[in-house]
Design an enzyme around this catalytic site. Structure first.
Site, PDB file in Angstrom:
ATOM      1  N   GLU A   1      47.199 -40.946  58.657  1.00 18.34           N
ATOM      2  CA  GLU A   1      46.253 -39.826  58.760  1.00 18.34           C
ATOM      3  C   GLU A   1      46.968 -38.615  59.351  1.00 18.34           C
ATOM      4  O   GLU A   1      46.950 -37.533  58.791  1.00 18.34           O
ATOM      5  CB  GLU A   1      45.090 -40.193  59.687  1.00 18.34           C
ATOM      6  CG  GLU A   1      44.056 -41.079  59.064  1.00 18.34           C
ATOM      7  CD  GLU A   1      43.167 -40.347  58.061  1.00 18.34           C
ATOM      8  OE1 GLU A   1      42.406 -41.043  57.378  1.00 18.34           O
ATOM      9  OE2 GLU A   1      43.238 -39.107  57.920  1.00 18.34           O
TER      10      GLU A   1
ATOM     11  N   GLU B   1      59.603 -28.227  29.664  1.00 13.25           N
ATOM     12  CA  GLU B   1      60.161 -27.601  28.464  1.00 13.25           C
ATOM     13  C   GLU B   1      60.322 -26.097  28.683  1.00 13.25           C
ATOM     14  O   GLU B   1      61.348 -25.524  28.360  1.00 13.25           O
ATOM     15  CB  GLU B   1      59.237 -27.880  27.275  1.00 13.25           C
ATOM     16  CG  GLU B   1      59.818 -27.405  25.955  1.00 13.25           C
ATOM     17  CD  GLU B   1      58.983 -27.827  24.757  1.00 13.25           C
ATOM     18  OE1 GLU B   1      58.247 -28.837  24.847  1.00 13.25           O
ATOM     19  OE2 GLU B   1      59.040 -27.131  23.732  1.00 13.25           O
TER      20      GLU B   1
ATOM     21  N   ARG C   1      49.062 -26.531  16.402  1.00 14.64           N
ATOM     22  CA  ARG C   1      49.216 -27.980  16.187  1.00 14.64           C
ATOM     23  C   ARG C   1      47.860 -28.677  16.269  1.00 14.64           C
ATOM     24  O   ARG C   1      47.578 -29.606  15.515  1.00 14.64           O
ATOM     25  CB  ARG C   1      50.203 -28.567  17.192  1.00 14.64           C
ATOM     26  CG  ARG C   1      50.536 -30.016  16.937  1.00 14.64           C
ATOM     27  CD  ARG C   1      51.734 -30.461  17.724  1.00 14.64           C
ATOM     28  NE  ARG C   1      52.980 -30.050  17.103  1.00 14.64           N
ATOM     29  CZ  ARG C   1      53.740 -30.846  16.339  1.00 14.64           C
ATOM     30  NH1 ARG C   1      53.369 -32.084  16.113  1.00 14.64           N
ATOM     31  NH2 ARG C   1      54.857 -30.401  15.803  1.00 14.64           N
TER      32      ARG C   1
ATOM     33  N   GLU D   1      55.419 -39.304  20.906  1.00 16.15           N
ATOM     34  CA  GLU D   1      54.114 -38.649  20.925  1.00 16.15           C
ATOM     35  C   GLU D   1      53.003 -39.368  20.162  1.00 16.15           C
ATOM     36  O   GLU D   1      51.883 -39.457  20.671  1.00 16.15           O
ATOM     37  CB  GLU D   1      54.262 -37.217  20.385  1.00 16.15           C
ATOM     38  CG  GLU D   1      55.101 -36.345  21.300  1.00 16.15           C
ATOM     39  CD  GLU D   1      55.246 -34.934  20.789  1.00 16.15           C
ATOM     40  OE1 GLU D   1      55.887 -34.765  19.750  1.00 16.15           O
ATOM     41  OE2 GLU D   1      54.709 -34.013  21.423  1.00 16.15           O
TER      42      GLU D   1
HETATM   43  C1  FAD Z   1      47.706 -42.954  50.372  1.00 20.89           C
HETATM   44  C2  FAD Z   1      46.579 -43.199  51.327  1.00 20.89           C
HETATM   45  C3  FAD Z   1      45.524 -44.006  50.922  1.00 20.89           C
HETATM   46  C4  FAD Z   1      44.459 -44.226  51.794  1.00 20.89           C
HETATM   47  N1  FAD Z   1      43.438 -45.002  51.352  1.00 20.89           N
HETATM   48  C5  FAD Z   1      42.381 -45.210  52.146  1.00 20.89           C
HETATM   49  C6  FAD Z   1      41.294 -46.011  51.700  1.00 20.89           C
HETATM   50  O1  FAD Z   1      41.308 -46.546  50.584  1.00 20.89           O
HETATM   51  N2  FAD Z   1      40.245 -46.159  52.527  1.00 20.89           N
HETATM   52  C7  FAD Z   1      40.206 -45.579  53.751  1.00 20.89           C
HETATM   53  O2  FAD Z   1      39.215 -45.765  54.457  1.00 20.89           O
HETATM   54  N3  FAD Z   1      41.228 -44.853  54.219  1.00 20.89           N
HETATM   55  C8  FAD Z   1      42.300 -44.650  53.446  1.00 20.89           C
HETATM   56  N4  FAD Z   1      43.344 -43.877  53.907  1.00 20.89           N
HETATM   57  C9  FAD Z   1      43.276 -43.295  55.244  1.00 20.89           C
HETATM   58  C10 FAD Z   1      44.155 -44.006  56.319  1.00 20.89           C
HETATM   59  O3  FAD Z   1      45.093 -44.808  55.778  1.00 20.89           O
HETATM   60  C11 FAD Z   1      43.366 -44.837  57.274  1.00 20.89           C
HETATM   61  O4  FAD Z   1      42.411 -44.052  57.901  1.00 20.89           O
HETATM   62  C12 FAD Z   1      44.233 -45.590  58.297  1.00 20.89           C
HETATM   63  O5  FAD Z   1      43.533 -46.711  58.707  1.00 20.89           O
HETATM   64  C13 FAD Z   1      44.643 -44.765  59.484  1.00 20.89           C
HETATM   65  O6  FAD Z   1      45.426 -45.555  60.351  1.00 20.89           O
HETATM   66  P1  FAD Z   1      46.803 -45.088  60.973  1.00 20.89           P
HETATM   67  O7  FAD Z   1      47.211 -46.139  61.912  1.00 20.89           O
HETATM   68  O8  FAD Z   1      47.765 -44.745  59.944  1.00 20.89           O
HETATM   69  O9  FAD Z   1      46.315 -43.781  61.722  1.00 20.89           O
HETATM   70  P2  FAD Z   1      47.178 -42.664  62.417  1.00 20.89           P
HETATM   71  O10 FAD Z   1      47.481 -41.600  61.444  1.00 20.89           O
HETATM   72  O11 FAD Z   1      48.307 -43.260  63.132  1.00 20.89           O
HETATM   73  O12 FAD Z   1      46.090 -42.143  63.447  1.00 20.89           O
HETATM   74  C14 FAD Z   1      44.879 -41.621  62.966  1.00 20.89           C
HETATM   75  C15 FAD Z   1      44.016 -41.022  64.070  1.00 20.89           C
HETATM   76  O13 FAD Z   1      43.483 -42.039  64.890  1.00 20.89           O
HETATM   77  C16 FAD Z   1      43.718 -41.764  66.240  1.00 20.89           C
HETATM   78  N5  FAD Z   1      43.897 -43.038  66.908  1.00 20.89           N
HETATM   79  C17 FAD Z   1      44.665 -44.064  66.503  1.00 20.89           C
HETATM   80  N6  FAD Z   1      44.530 -45.102  67.351  1.00 20.89           N
HETATM   81  C18 FAD Z   1      43.675 -44.712  68.304  1.00 20.89           C
HETATM   82  C19 FAD Z   1      43.120 -45.333  69.451  1.00 20.89           C
HETATM   83  N7  FAD Z   1      43.455 -46.569  69.772  1.00 20.89           N
HETATM   84  N8  FAD Z   1      42.253 -44.640  70.206  1.00 20.89           N
HETATM   85  C20 FAD Z   1      41.923 -43.373  69.894  1.00 20.89           C
HETATM   86  N9  FAD Z   1      42.411 -42.727  68.816  1.00 20.89           N
HETATM   87  C21 FAD Z   1      43.260 -43.395  68.031  1.00 20.89           C
HETATM   88  C22 FAD Z   1      44.950 -40.894  66.255  1.00 20.89           C
HETATM   89  O14 FAD Z   1      45.024 -40.092  67.376  1.00 20.89           O
HETATM   90  C23 FAD Z   1      44.748 -40.088  64.999  1.00 20.89           C
HETATM   91  O15 FAD Z   1      43.939 -38.976  65.243  1.00 20.89           O
HETATM   92  C24 FAD Z   1      44.443 -43.645  53.077  1.00 20.89           C
HETATM   93  C25 FAD Z   1      45.519 -42.865  53.485  1.00 20.89           C
HETATM   94  C26 FAD Z   1      46.570 -42.631  52.628  1.00 20.89           C
HETATM   95  C27 FAD Z   1      47.700 -41.783  53.085  1.00 20.89           C
END
Ligand code: FAD
Ligand code: FES
Ligand code: FES
Length: 1291
Positions: free
Chosen positions: A300, A840, A918, A1227
Site C-alpha cells: 500500500e 510503429e 482498413r 494479425e
Molecule cells: C498489485 C496489488 C494487488 C492488490 N490486490 C488486493 C486485493 O485483491 N484485495 C485487497 O483487499 N487488497 C489488495 N491490494 C492492497 C494491499 O495489498 C493490501 O491492502 C495489503 O494487505 C497491505 O498490506 P501491506 O503489509 O503490504 O501494507 P503496507 O503497505 O506495509 O502498510 C499499509 C498501511 O497499514 C499501516 N499498518 C500496517 N501495519 C500496521 C499496524 N500493525 N498498525 C497500524 N497500522 C499499520 C501502515 O502504516 C500503512 O499505512 C493489492 C495491492 C497491490 C499492489
C-alpha cells in the site's frame, strides 16, 4: 561491525541499533550502505547490473520484476522461499535475506536450469520481457514445495505474472512438466536410492535441503544425475535437470547463524528507516514519530509513495516484531498478529479447517475462498493482515469479512496499554480508522463459528485473478430453531465498494434478525437493501447501477447458500431448486489444455524444423538486453517529459523555476529550443514535438527535463507550472460528428452496386438500422517506450538505441528535429519487449524528445517511460462508431449495406486514415453483399493520438459486420451461423474495393471446423445446460474471418537485407525488420541456413540498424516474415550464384503467436476497458485516462485463457502468394476471438429469454462483467435500469 552506536539518536533509543545492513544476491554478499532507504529492491538490482529483473509496471501488477527471497525462520528452523515483486519491496526490508534473481538460476555458460530449458523448448518466451518473472515465480514455487506441486498450484502461482505475447498455453505447458507425482520419472533415480533424510528438490530433481527439517551449513545440491535423453519437446525425460550442472544456490550459511539487529537507516530527502525487533522499541519509535508509517509488505505504502506521490518521512518496518507475528489457535478462536502475511494466514486457515469441527470454521472457509482471489502470489507473500485493515480501503476484500465474522481488534498504545474493539466499529470513514496517532494494531481475534452460524464471502472484480473488487461482501447469519422455525438470531451483512468505507447494511440486518429464514425474508430483505445501500450517480469508480444490482444478487446467493446448508433440517422449507444450485457453486477451473495441428514440410537444413526462438536462451536467463538494460554510456542523463494536464487549452505561461532548483536538475527544453523542425508526424506533419502555444490533449508533450537520475528528472518535471486558458474539448466520436471535427481530407467512400436503388426496389424483406460502438484497447507491451540517445564528434553524429518497430522512423524524426541529415543519425534496435503496433510510430516522438537535450548538452540521455505515462500519452487502438442500414430477405440473404464508419483518431492524424481504410476494407468480413456503400471519416478529438494496433482497423470493421449479421439472424429467427453460411463469399467474388477473391478457402475451412468441433451437438449441449440452470448460462459461436495482410500503401511492402558470409563458414544477417517476439530473426535465419545448406547455428542475426539496412518499412502488417525472408533469400541467392546453387523453402512454428493474438483479441472483446474522462465518465477529470496501469486496466491473465484451446491450420492449401507458403499469423487470428464475444452474447440471450426478453439487444465490447450482468435483465437489475439500458463506454 560498523554500527554507529555513538550517534546521538541511537543512544537515545538504546543498545543494538545498527546501520550495518547486508543482503545476499545470487549467493554473493552485499553490504548495503546507509542512505538507500528510498530504493526498491528492483532499482538496486538493476543498479548493480542485474538487469534480468524487469520493470514492467512498478505497481505489483505484472510480475516482470519477480525474484525469489529466502529467509531463515528461526521458529520452524527452515528456510522459507517465496516469490516477491522487487518493484514494491523496499531494499532494506530484505536485510539479512537471500535474493535470487533470474541470473542466479542458470545461464548459458554454466547450463540452463530445467525450468529455463523447458520454457525454451515449449516456445514460451516470445518477446521475452515477461520471461524472467515467470521463471522466478515457477522457481520459487518449486523451491518452496515439499513435494512436486499440482498443475493447479502451478497455474495459481502464476496469477501475478502477465504475458502479452504467448497466450500463456506454452508457458503452462513448459511448467506442467514439474507437476509430477513420481520422482523416479523425473530424476531418473528411484526414491529408494536416496539417503535417509535426503530431499529431492522439485526445482531440479536433485537432492537438496530445501525441504529438510533442519537446515545445515552444508546445504548444497551438488549431486548431479547423469542420463542421456533424446529430444522430445516438453517431456519429463528431457527436462530432468541432467543438463544443469550448476549447483542450486544455497542459503548462505552466514545468514543461518547471523543474529538480526535493529536497523536505523536513512534515504533520499531525509527519509528515516527503522526496523525494530521488539514491540517496546516499536512503541518508542511510534511515540517519537507519531506520523511515521508502519510497513510490512509495502504494497500500500509503496503505491502511495510512488504513484500517488505521497510523502512520508519516517518508515518503520515491523516485520521482525514477534508480537505482531503471532498465529495461535485458541479454544475460542484464532489469534492473528497484525504483521502476519496473507500466505501464512491462508496456510493456517487451511490447517484449522482440517483439524477443527466443521461448524467452527465457517469464517475460516470464507477467508480461504476470499484470499484465493486476493492479488497474485507475489503480493500475498508479503502483504499483511494489519496493512490491509489499517489502510481501510473501501474495497478491501478482507475487512467486510472481519466485520461480518465478529472479529475483534487488539490495539496497543505507546505506553503498552491494550484495548479491544469490534471490527465492526473500527472503520470510521474513507481510509480512516479508530487508531490515535500513538496507537497501532497489535492483533486480530477471529472467533470460531457456532453450529448453524454461517459466514460467506463475495467478490465481483473486473477480472477474476489478481484484481481488486468492484463490490465485495462478507455475510454472516446465525440461525436458531424456535417454535419449529429457523429464526435469524444474529446477522451481519457488510459490503465493500459501495461507500467510502466497508459498509454494514444495518437496516437489512435489523429487519432480518428475529425473522424466520424464508422466501418472504428474502423478498423483503432485497427491497430493504435497496434503501440501505445508496450510491450516487457520479460515485467514483462509476458502474453505479451494476454495483447496486450486485448488492442484491450477493444477498440472493447468500440466501441460497445458507438454505442449501440447512437443507434437510426440520422445518426449512426453502429447499433450493436444482436449477439454482449452480448459482452458489464456487468457481473451479481445471488445468488448461490445447492441441496444435499443422503440416510441416522440412526443406534444407533448417526451414520447417520447429526451431526455438533464437534468443530464447538469452531471454530465459535474463541475459537478453532490452533498451533500458544496455549499459548506459558514461555521463548519461535521464529524461522526463513535461506533459499537458488539459485536453484543450492555450498555454499562457510556463514557470520552470521549481524544476531548475530541484535536486539533480541539469536542463529543461521547450519548443523554442528545437533547432530543426518542431513539426512532426509519420504521414502528415500535424503534431508538434513540444507544444508551443496550444495543447490538444492531456499528456501532450510540452517540454523535457533532464537530471542525473530517473527519479530526479521525474520530480523536476512535476515542478513545472503551466498556466492554461481552457478551450472547448471534443471527447468522443459523437461529439466530433456533431461538431464536424474531422481530420482534413480524410473522408472516404467505397461503393459497389447501388444501395439506394436496392432499398427502394422492394427486394429487401426487412431493413434494419443500428449503431455499433467499438471500444479501444491499450497495447500493453510489457516493455514501455524507451530510447537512449548520444552524440559523437560533439554532435556531428547522433546515435540511439530504441525500443521500436520502426528504427527508420526514429532516425527520420531525430534528424528532422535536430536539423541533421539522415545519414548522420543511426538508430539500432536489438529486440523489443512487445510492440503490437504501439511502437510503429508513437515511439518516434519519444526518441526525438530525448534527442533534443542529448544534442544540445552533448550528453547521452535515456528516456524510459513509466507504465502510467506510457499508457496515458502514447495512443491506443482506435475506438470506432459504425452506423449501419442493412437490407435482407426473409431467408437472411443480405442485399444491401449502407455503412457510416468513424474512428477516434485523437489529436493528430498519425496512421488513422490508413486504419480507417482498413476497417472499411474489412467491413464485409467474409460476406457477399451485392450493394455496398461505406462512408468513412477520421475524427479529431482531444485525446492522445491513436495508432496502429494488431489488425490495424480490420478487427473493428469486422466486429461491426458481425454485430449486424447477428441482428439479421435474430430478425429472421435463424442461428447466426446459418446467416453467415448463406452469405459467404466464394471463389471469384468481387469485393467492394474491386479485388477478386482467388484461392478462397472459406468453405472447406468452415466445414472442417464445424465437423471437428461437432458444432451441432455442442449447440444442443449448451441449450440443454441452459435449460437446467437459471443463474449460470453457456453460449456458443463460430465466426469466420478474412484478413488482408501487408501494407495498403504498396511501396511500403519492400524490404532490405545485408548478408555477410565469413571465411569460417558462418553467416551474419542484418535486415530491416525488428524482433519483437514473433521469431522474425529465427525465421529469417532459417531461410539463410537453408539457402546455404548450413546448420542454423552458423547463422547469426544481428541487431536492426539503420546504417546497415536503410529506409526499412516498420515491422508490421503481418508481412515481415515474407518480405524480410524474401530479401534475405534474394541476398543469399546472389551470393550463392557466386558460390553454388541450393534450394530453400520457408515454414513456421508460430502457434504461440497465433494463441497470443487470439488472447489479445479476447482481451479487447471481453476484458480490456479504457476509461477516459468524458461525458460518460464524469468522475474522471476531462481528457484523462483513468485506466493507466495493470491495477485498473486488465489484460487477460492465465486464468482467462480457454480451458481447451485447439489450433489447427488448414492443410493442403498452400499460400501461393507468400514466400514459400508461409502463412501470416501475427494479425489474422486476433479477430477469431470474436467467437468468444458472440458466445457470451449467446449466453446472455439465454438468460434474457428466461426472464421473458427475446429479440435483439446491443452489446458493446468489451463484454465486461458489468455489460454481461446488466444485459441479463432480471429481478436484480430491474430495480435500477430499464431494458433500453446500455452501460457507458468511452468511444
Ligand atoms: C498489485 C496489488 C494487488 C492488490 N490486490 C488486493 C486485493 O485483491 N484485495 C485487497 O483487499 N487488497 C489488495 N491490494 C492492497 C494491499 O495489498 C493490501 O491492502 C495489503 O494487505 C497491505 O498490506 P501491506 O503489509 O503490504 O501494507 P503496507 O503497505 O506495509 O502498510 C499499509 C498501511 O497499514 C499501516 N499498518 C500496517 N501495519 C500496521 C499496524 N500493525 N498498525 C497500524 N497500522 C499499520 C501502515 O502504516 C500503512 O499505512 C493489492 C495491492 C497491490 C499492489
Ligand atoms: S514491475 Fe513489478 S509487478 Fe510489474
Ligand atoms: S513473451 Fe510474455 S510479454 Fe512478450
Amino acid at each position: 561491525m560498523g554500527s554507529l552506536k555513538n550517534e546521538e539518536e541511537m543512544e537515545q533509543m538504546g543498545e543494538g541499533w545498527t546501520k550495518e545492513a547486508i543482503l545476499y544476491v545470487n549467493g554473493l554478499r552485499k553490504v548495503l550502505p546507509d542512505g538507500l532507504a528510498h530504493l526498491t529492491l528492483l532499482e538496486y538490482l538493476r543498479d548493480i547490473g542485474l538487469t534480468g529483473t524487469k520493470l514492467g509496471c512498478g505497481e505489483g501488477g505484472c510480475g516482470a520484476c519477480t525474484v525469489m527471497v529466502s529467509r531463515y525462520d528461526k521458529k520452524s528452523k527452515k528456510c522459507v522461499h517465496c516469490a516477491v515483486n522487487a518493484c514494491l519491496a523496499p531494499l532494506y526490508s530484505l536485510e539479512g535475506m537471500h535474493v535470487i534473481t533470474v541470473e542466479g538460476v542458470g545461464n548459458r555458460k554454466h547450463g540452463l536450469h530445467p525450468i529455463q530449458e523447458s520454457l525454451v523448448r515449449s516456445h514460451g518466451s516470445q518477446c521475452g520481457f515477461c520471461t524472467p518473472g515467470f521463471i522466478m515465480s515457477m522457481y520459487s514455487l518449486l523451491r518452496s514445495s515439499q513435494t512436486p506441486p499440482t498443475e493447479e498450484q502451478i497455474e495459481e502461482s502464476l496469477a501475478g505474472n502477465l504475458c502479452r505475447c504467448t497466450g500463456y498455453r506454452p508457458i503452462v505447458d513448459a511448467f506442467r512438466v514439474f507437476a509430477k507425482t513420481n520422482d523416479a520419472l523425473y530424476t531418473n533415480m528411484s526414491s529408494m536410492s536416496l539417503k535417509e533424510g535426503e530431499f529431492v528438490c522439485p526445482s531440479t530433481g536433485k537432492p537438496c535441503s530445501c525441504g529438510m527439517k533442519n537446515v545445515s551449513n552444508a546445504d548444497t545440491c551438488e549431486k548431479s544425475v547423469a542420463c542421456g535423453k533424446t529430444y522430445e519437446p516438453v517431456s519429463y525425460s528431457e527436462i530432468d535437470g541432467s543438463t544443469y550442472t550448476e549447483k542450486e544456490l544455497i542459503f548462505p550459511p552466514e545468514l543461518l547463524l547471523r543474529k538480526s539487529n535493529p536497523l536505523n537507516l536513512s534515504g533520499f530527502g531525509g527519509l528515516k528507516w527503522y526496523r525494530p525487533l521488539k514491540l517496546q522499541h516499536l512503541l518508542e519509535l511510534k511515540s517519537k514519530y507519531p506520523d511515521s508509517k508502519l510497513l510490512v509488505g509495502n504494497t500500500e505504502v509503496g503505491i502511495e509513495m510512488r504513484l500517488k506521490r505521497m510523502q512520508y518521512q519516517v518508515l518503520i518496518s515491523v516485520t521482525h516484531v514477534p508480537e505482531l507475528n503471532v498465529l495461535n489457535v485458541k479454544d475460542d478462536g484464532l489469534e492473528i498478529g497484525a504483521a502476519v502475511r496473507l500466505t501464512e494466514l491462508l496456510k493456517m486457515f487451511r490447517k484449522v479447517v482440517t483439524e477443527r469441527p466443521a461448524h467452527e470454521t465457517s469464517s475460516c472457509k470464507a477467508f480461504i475462498e476470499q484470499i484465493k482471489w486476493f492479488a497474485g502470489t507475489q503480493i500475498k507473500n508479503v502483504a499483511s493482515v494489519g496493512g490491509n485493515i489499517c489502510t481501510a480501503s473501501p474495497i478491501s476484500d478482507l475487512n467486510p469479512l472481519w466485520m461480518a465474522s465478529g472479529a475483534k481488534f487488539h490495539i496497543v498504545d505507546c505506553k503498552g496499554n491494550i484495548r479491544t474493539t469490534m471490527a465492526e466499529e473500527f472503520f470510521l470513514g474513507y481510509r480512516k480508522v479508530d487508531l490515535t496517532s500513538g496507537e497501532i494494531l497489535l492483533s486480530i481475534f477471529l472467533p470460531w463459528t457456532r453450529p448453524f452460524e454461517f459466514v460467506k464471502e463475495f467478490k465481483q472484480a473486473h477480472r477474476r485473478d489478481d484484481d481488486i473488487a468492484l463490490v465485495n461482501a462478507g455475510m454472516r447469519v446465525y440461525l436458531e430453531e424456535k417454535d419449529e422455525e429457523w429464526v435469524v438470531s444474529d446477522a451481519l451483512l457488510v459490503y465493500g465498494g459501495v461507500a467510502p468505507l466497508s459498509l454494514s447494511a444495518k437496516k437489512t440486518k435489523t429487519f432480518i434478525v428475529g425473522k424466520s429464514w424464508s422466501q418472504e425474508l428474502l423478498q423483503n430483505a432485497l427491497k430493504i437493501l435497496q434503501t440501505d445501500i445508496i450510491l450516487k450517480e457520479d460515485a467514483p469508480g462509476g458502474m453505479v447501477d451494476f454495483r447496486k444490482s450486485l448488492t442484491l444478487s450477493f444477498f440472493f446467493k447468500f440466501f441460497l447458500w445458507v438454505s442449501h446448508q440447512m437443507e434437510g433440517k426440520n422445518s426449512i422449507k426453502e429447499s433450493v431448486p436444482s436449477t439454482h444450485l449452480s448459482a452458489m457453486q464456487s468457481f473451479h477451473r481445471p488445468s488448461i489444455i490445447g492441441n496444435q495441428d499443422y503440416e510441416i514440410t522440412k526443406h534444407g537444413t533448417s526451414v520447417g524444423s520447429p526451431e526455438v526462438h533464437l534468443s530464447s536462451r538469452l531471454q530465459v536467463t535474463g541475459e537478453a538486453e532490452y533498451t533500458d538494460d544496455t549499459p548506459m554510456p558514461p555521463n548519461c542523463l535521464h529524461a522526463a517529459l513535461v506533459l499537458s494536464r488539459r485536453p484543450h487549452a492555450r498555454i499562457l505561461s510556463i514557470d520552470d523555476s521549481g524544476a531548475r532548483s530541484s535536486p539533480g536538475f541539469v536542463g529543461i527544453f521547450f519548443a523554442e529550443d528545437v533547432q530543426g523542425d518542431n513539426r512532426i508526424g509519420p504521414v502528415v506533419a500535424d503534431e508538434e514535438l513540444f507544444a508551443s502555444e496550444v495543447v490538444t490533449c492531456v499528456g501532450q508533450v510540452i517540454g523535457v527535463v533532464v537530471a542525473e537520475t530517473h527519479e530526479e528528472a521525474k520530480l523536476a518535471s512535476r515542478k513545472v507550472q503551466v498556466e492554461y486558458e481552457e478551450l472547448p474539448a471534443i471527447l468522443s466520436i459523437q461529439e466530433a460528428i456533431d461538431a464536424k471535427s474531422f481530420h482534413p481530407n480524410t473522408e472516404r467512400c467505397f461503393r459497389k452496386g447501388d444501395v439506394d436503388i436496392c432499398f427502394q426496389s422492394g427486394q429487401c424483406d426487412k431493413i434494419i438500422e443500428g449503431e455499433v460502438r467499438v471500444g479501444g484497447q491499450e497495447h500493453f507491451y510489457l516493455e514501455p517506450h524507451s530510447s537512449v540517445v548520444w552524440t559523437m564528434d560533439h554532435g556531428n553524429e547522433v546515435h540511439m538505441i530504441s525500443s521500436t518497430q520502426a528504427p527508420q522512423k526514429h532516425q527520420k524524426y531525430v534528424s528532422h528535429v535536430l536539423g541533421l541529415p539522415m545519414s548522420k543519425v543511426v538508430c539500432k534496435t536489438k529486440r523489443i519487449g512487445g510492440g503490437f503496433g504501439g511502437k510503429e510510430t508513437r515511439s518516434a516522438f519519444i526518441a526525438a524528445a530525448a534527442a533534443v537535450p542529448s544534442f544540445l548538452l552533448n550528453r547521452p540521455v535515456n528516456l524510459t517511460l513509466d507504465r502510467d505515462i506510457d499508457m496515458m500519452i502514447s495512443g491506443q487502438r482506435h475506438s470506432f462508431l459504425g452506423k449501419y442500414k442493412v437490407g435482407f430477405t426473409n431467408e437472411g440473404k443480405v442485399l444491401a449495406l449502407d455503412l457510416e464508419i468513424y474512428n477516434n483518431a485523437g489529436n493528430s492524424l498519425d496512421l488513422s486514415l490508413a486504419v480507417l481504410e482498413r476497417a472499411m476494407f474489412h467491413s464485409d468480413n467474409v460476406y457477399e453483399i451485392p450493394n455496398v456503400r461505406i462512408m468513412g471519416n477520421v475524427c479529431f478529438t482531444n485525446f492522445p493520438s491513436n495508432t496502429a494496433f494488431r489488425g490495424f482497423g480490420g478487427p473493428q470493421g469486422m466486429l461491426i459486420t458481425e454485430n449486424w449479421i447477428q441482428r439479421v439472424a435474430v430478425e429472421v429467427r435463424k442461428s447466426p451461423e446459418e446467416i453467415r453460411e448463406i452469405n459467404f463469399q466464394g471463389e471469384g467474388s468481387i469485393l467492394h474495393y474491386g479485388q477478386q477473391l482467388q484461392h478462397c478457402t472459406l468453405f472447406p475451412l468452415w466445414n472442417e471446423l464445424k465437423l471437428s468441433c461437432d458444432f451441432l451437438n455442442a449447440r444442443k449441449e449448451v441449450d440443454n445446460f441452459n435449460l437446467n440452470n437459471r443463474w449460470k448460462k453457456r453460449g456458443i459461436a463460430m465466426v469466420p474471418t478474412k484478413f488482408g495482410i501487408s501494407f495498403t500503401l504498396k511501396l511500403m511492402n519492400q524490404a532490405g537485407a545485408l548478408v555477410h558470409v565469413y571465411t569460417d563458414g558462418t553467416v551474419l544477417v542484418t535486415h530491416g525488420g525488428v524482433e519483437m517476439g514473433q521469431g522474425l530473426h529465427t525465421k529469417v535465419a532459417q531461410v539463410a541456413a537453408s539457402a546455404f545448406n548450413i546448420p542454423l547455428s552458423s547463422v547469426f542475426v544481428s541487431e536492426t540498424s539503420t546504417d546497415k539496412v536503410p529506409n526499412a518499412s516498420p515491422t508490421a502488417a503481418s508481412a515481415s516474415s515474407d518480405i524480410y525472408g524474401a530479401a534475405v533469400l534474394d541476398a543469399c541467392e546472389q551470393i550463392k550464384a557466386r558460390m553454388e546453387p541450393i534450394a530453400s523453402k520457408h515454414n513456421f512454428n508460430s502457434f504461440a503467436e497465433i494463441e497470443g493474438a487470439f488472447i489479445q483479441g479476447l482481451g479487447w472483446l471481453a476484458l480490456e476497458e479504457l476509461k477516459w474522462g468524458d461525458a460518460a465518465h464524469k468522475w474522471i477529470p476531462p481528457g484523462c485516462l483513468y485506466t493507466c496501469g495493470p491495477g485498473s486496466y486488465k489484460i487477460p491473465s492465465l486464468n482467462d485463457v480457454p480451458l481447451k484451446f485447439n489450433v489447427s491450420l488448414l492443410k493442403g492449401h498452400p499460400n501461393v502468394k507468400a514466400i514459400h507458403s508461409s502463412k501470416a499469423v501475427g494479425e489474422p487470428p486476433f479477430f477469431l476471438a470474436s467467437s468468444v464475444f458472440f458466445a457470451i452474447k449467446d449466453a446472455i440471450s439465454a438468460a434474457r429469454a428466461d426472464a421473458g426478453h427475446t429479440g435483439w439487444f446491443p452489446l458493446d465490447n468489451p463484454a465486461t462483467p458489468e455489460r454481461i450482468r446488466m444485459a441479463c435483465l432480471d429481478e436484480f437489475t430491474a430495480p435500477f435500469i430499464n431494458s433500453e439500458y446500455r452501460p457507458k463506454l468511452s468511444v
